[in-house]
Enzyme design. Structure first.
Site, PDB file in Angstrom:
ATOM      1  N   TYR A 127       0.818  -1.208   0.000  1.00 45.17           N
ATOM      2  CA  TYR A 127       0.000   0.000   0.000  1.00 45.17           C
ATOM      3  C   TYR A 127       0.856   1.264   0.000  1.00 45.17           C
ATOM      4  O   TYR A 127       0.353   2.355  -0.259  1.00 45.17           O
ATOM      5  CB  TYR A 127      -0.942   0.041   1.206  1.00 45.17           C
ATOM      6  CG  TYR A 127      -1.930  -1.093   1.317  1.00 45.17           C
ATOM      7  CD1 TYR A 127      -2.142  -1.989   0.271  1.00 45.17           C
ATOM      8  CD2 TYR A 127      -2.657  -1.272   2.491  1.00 45.17           C
ATOM      9  CE1 TYR A 127      -3.039  -3.045   0.391  1.00 45.17           C
ATOM     10  CE2 TYR A 127      -3.558  -2.321   2.615  1.00 45.17           C
ATOM     11  CZ  TYR A 127      -3.743  -3.199   1.572  1.00 45.17           C
ATOM     12  OH  TYR A 127      -4.633  -4.243   1.705  1.00 45.17           O
ATOM     13  N   LYS A 187       1.167  -6.450   6.091  1.00 46.99           N
ATOM     14  CA  LYS A 187       1.273  -7.674   5.286  1.00 46.99           C
ATOM     15  C   LYS A 187       2.578  -7.723   4.512  1.00 46.99           C
ATOM     16  O   LYS A 187       3.075  -6.693   4.044  1.00 46.99           O
ATOM     17  CB  LYS A 187       0.102  -7.756   4.301  1.00 46.99           C
ATOM     18  CG  LYS A 187      -1.264  -7.579   4.932  1.00 46.99           C
ATOM     19  CD  LYS A 187      -2.347  -7.579   3.878  1.00 46.99           C
ATOM     20  CE  LYS A 187      -3.647  -7.042   4.431  1.00 46.99           C
ATOM     21  NZ  LYS A 187      -3.622  -5.576   4.618  1.00 46.99           N
TER      22      LYS A 187
END
Length: 280
Positions: free
Chosen positions: A51, A76
């Site tokens: 992201y 993540k």
């Protein structure tokens, strides 16, 4: 303190059932957007290395002044194109995420995709287990894993992920995967819980139930997730929508409502199939 109920993961760690996702939130806007979410009452924030907003997320958490123990932070491991993960590379990437977030530990660390064609997710989970044993990740899990992937992890490593974050919404209710999770004590977390606005919220069934309860279709869909036991992480950068998505605890769907919403399942994915998705 937040009024959001907790889900107890299989290692005893408690996680808010409703969190805030920051996918597609630019790094330079993350501090503002997350500050609005925290003000609305969210205490669980879901980000990821891919992201590219871990730094902004960390700044927002630091600026909030909230005690670290009141926050639940998920990030993540990204499955880079062409790269097969090794123990050392997983450890380096974990350290990089921790540094970008400016934290001493992560509450939940997930591997973003299984990439079965790379055959490296067993190495990833073994390394995650090692990280968890040091206390630098309070819980570990996976994202986008199907039951065969999960079964192989459990059988060949002995690691039972605490959570699997999957595409899940009324158009894709993932009954088989949720049943596998329930059987093995794995929490289910829904990404794109509102279907990314691609037709789900225009469903007449949701509109009718929303009118019945004096709520919006989005609130009804989120309430469905909560009542069937999912952890859910809606994302929005709009202050009014951030507050609306949090205001889902003052009403309850009845059995007919739940059945009608589950009946919207058409098996259609918005995202890719985890069996074939890679970045090569």
């Amino acid at each position: 303190m937040s009024s959001v109920p907790n889900v107890t993961l299989n290692n005893g760690v408690k996680m808010p059932q409703l969190g805030f996702g920051v996918w597609q939130v630019p790094d330079d806007e993350a501090e503002r957007v997350i500050a609005q979410a925290l003000e609305a009452g969210y205490r669980s924030i879901d980000t990821a290395a891919i992201y590219a907003n871990e730094e902004g997320t960390g700044k927002a958490l630091a600026a909030s002044g909230l005690p670290r123990e009141e926050l639940f932070v998920t990030t993540k491991l990204w499955n880079s194109a062409g790269e097969t993960w090794t123990r050392d590379s997983v450890l380096r990437e974990f350290d990089a995420s921790l540094a970008r977030l400016g934290l001493d530990y992560i509450d939940l660390y997930l591997v973003h995709w299984p990439r079965p064609m790379r055959d490296d997710y067993l190495t990833v989970l073994r390394t995650f287990d090692e990280i968890a044993r040091t206390g630098r990740a309070r819980a570990i899990g996976v994202s986008n894993f199907k039951p065969p992937h999960l079964r192989r992890v459990i059988d060949e490593t002995g690691v039972v992920p605490s959570l699997n974050q999957i595409e899940l919404h009324p158009h894709l209710s993932q009954a088989e995967t949720r049943a596998f999770h329930a059987e093995h004590g794995i929490a289910t977390e829904a990404w794109s819980p509102l279907g990314q606005g691609k037709g789900l919220l225009d469903e007449p069934v949701l509109a009718g139930i929303a009118e019945k309860h004096g709520r919006t279709p989005a609130q009804v869909a989120l309430r469905w997730h909560l009542q069937i036991g999912n952890v859910v992480i809606p994302k929005s950068a709009t202050p009014s929508r951030i507050r609306e998505n949090f205001d889902v605890f003052g009403f309850e769907l009845d059995a007919d409502d739940l059945a009608a919403i589950t009946g919207l399942d058409n098996g259609n994915r918005i995202g890719p199939d985890p069996d074939t998705f890679d970045w090569s």
